[in-house]
Enzyme design. Structure first.
Site, PDB file in Angstrom:
ATOM      1  N   GLU A 107      33.305 -41.058 -55.817  1.00 21.97           N
ATOM      2  CA  GLU A 107      32.744 -40.175 -57.021  1.00 21.97           C
ATOM      3  C   GLU A 107      33.872 -40.169 -58.052  1.00 21.97           C
ATOM      4  O   GLU A 107      33.728 -40.402 -59.439  1.00 21.97           O
ATOM      5  CB  GLU A 107      32.498 -38.925 -56.541  1.00 21.97           C
ATOM      6  N   GLU A 127      28.369 -38.253 -47.470  1.00 18.99           N
ATOM      7  CA  GLU A 127      27.998 -36.836 -47.428  1.00 18.99           C
ATOM      8  C   GLU A 127      26.887 -36.245 -46.439  1.00 18.99           C
ATOM      9  O   GLU A 127      26.928 -35.345 -45.899  1.00 18.99           O
ATOM     10  CB  GLU A 127      27.798 -36.263 -48.860  1.00 18.99           C
TER      11      GLU A 127
END
Length: 249
Positions: A107, A127
């Protein structure tokens, strides 16, 4: 310090310096990144920022799961990484991805405008394997690559190579690890040599639609996930090197 700042003329180099912890993001690191980018934004002499990680193995392994389990990951001083991940940062950011970039590390890479990656670098959004959501910018991946490819990364959690991301159009240069920072600095210098206002407005216009993200709505949606039993179990299972036992809440 877990974040180093180095000025090279009009270019600021920001380095995540926690190699002993795979450059993972704990509260001091996110605070340090926030302060560094705040400094870069306010300093008119800074024309571009290069973001990299210490060492030759890992750029950033994402959120520090030990800090997450202890409840200290949110104890951030200053603007934190949101100063450049939750808004269009006014100055160009070149990511010098020296190694693995997964979870929050990927990210951070996605918050960069240009990416120079080591041939050995691996990228991923694991995730979902921890019962979490890539809500720090990972869900914006379809704005950078085709939706089916973004969904494959987001829903499987499987890692991909720098070369594969280069084929997808996300990585600008794939080079030997020793050349990552020099090539990133070369790009930064080329940008910094141009008119600063023209550069900033060009960036703002090209990525302007990103500013439409409803971050308050996103935060309300993902907060229950991060507070769930599954999120804690995913972190425990990772730390204990075992498959997670999901409970669905």
């Amino acid at each position: 310090m877990s974040v180093d700042v180095d000025r090279r003329g009009p270019v600021m180099v920001v380095t995540i310096n926690r190699p002993e912890a795979a450059n993972a993001l704990d509260a001091p690191t996110m605070s340090g990144l926030g302060h560094a980018f705040e400094q870069a934004e306010k300093d008119d002499e800074v024309r571009a920022v290069v973001l990299t990680g210490a060492g030759e193995r890992v750029f950033c392994a994402g959120m520090d799961l030990k800090a997450f389990l202890s409840g200290t990951v949110a104890d951030i001083d200053g603007p934190g990484i949101g100063i450049f991940t939750r808004r269009v940062f006014p100055k160009p950011i070149i990511g010098a991805i020296n190694g693995t970039a997964v979870g929050g590390g990927f990210e951070l890479a996605l918050a960069c405008d240009l990416l120079v990656a080591a041939e050995t670098a691996r990228f991923g959004l694991p995730e979902v394997k921890r019962g979490l959501i890539a809500a720090g910018g990972g869900t914006r991946l379809p704005q950078r690559i085709p939706l089916p490819l973004a969904l494959e990364l987001g829903l499987t959690g499987a890692p991909v190579s720098a070369a594969r991301l280069g084929e997808m159009g996300l990585v600008n240069r794939v080079v030997p690890v020793a050349e990552v920072l020099p090539v990133a600095l070369e790009l930064a210098d080329q940008i910094a040599a141009n008119g600063p206002l023209a550069v900033q407005v060009t960036k703002a216009m090209m990525v302007g639609e990103l500013t439409a993200a409803d971050w308050d709505g996103i935060a309300a949606t993902v907060a229950p996930v991060f507070g769930s039993e599954d999120a804690k179990e995913g972190a425990r299972a990772f730390a204990e090197k075992r498959p997670p036992n999901w409970v669905g809440r």
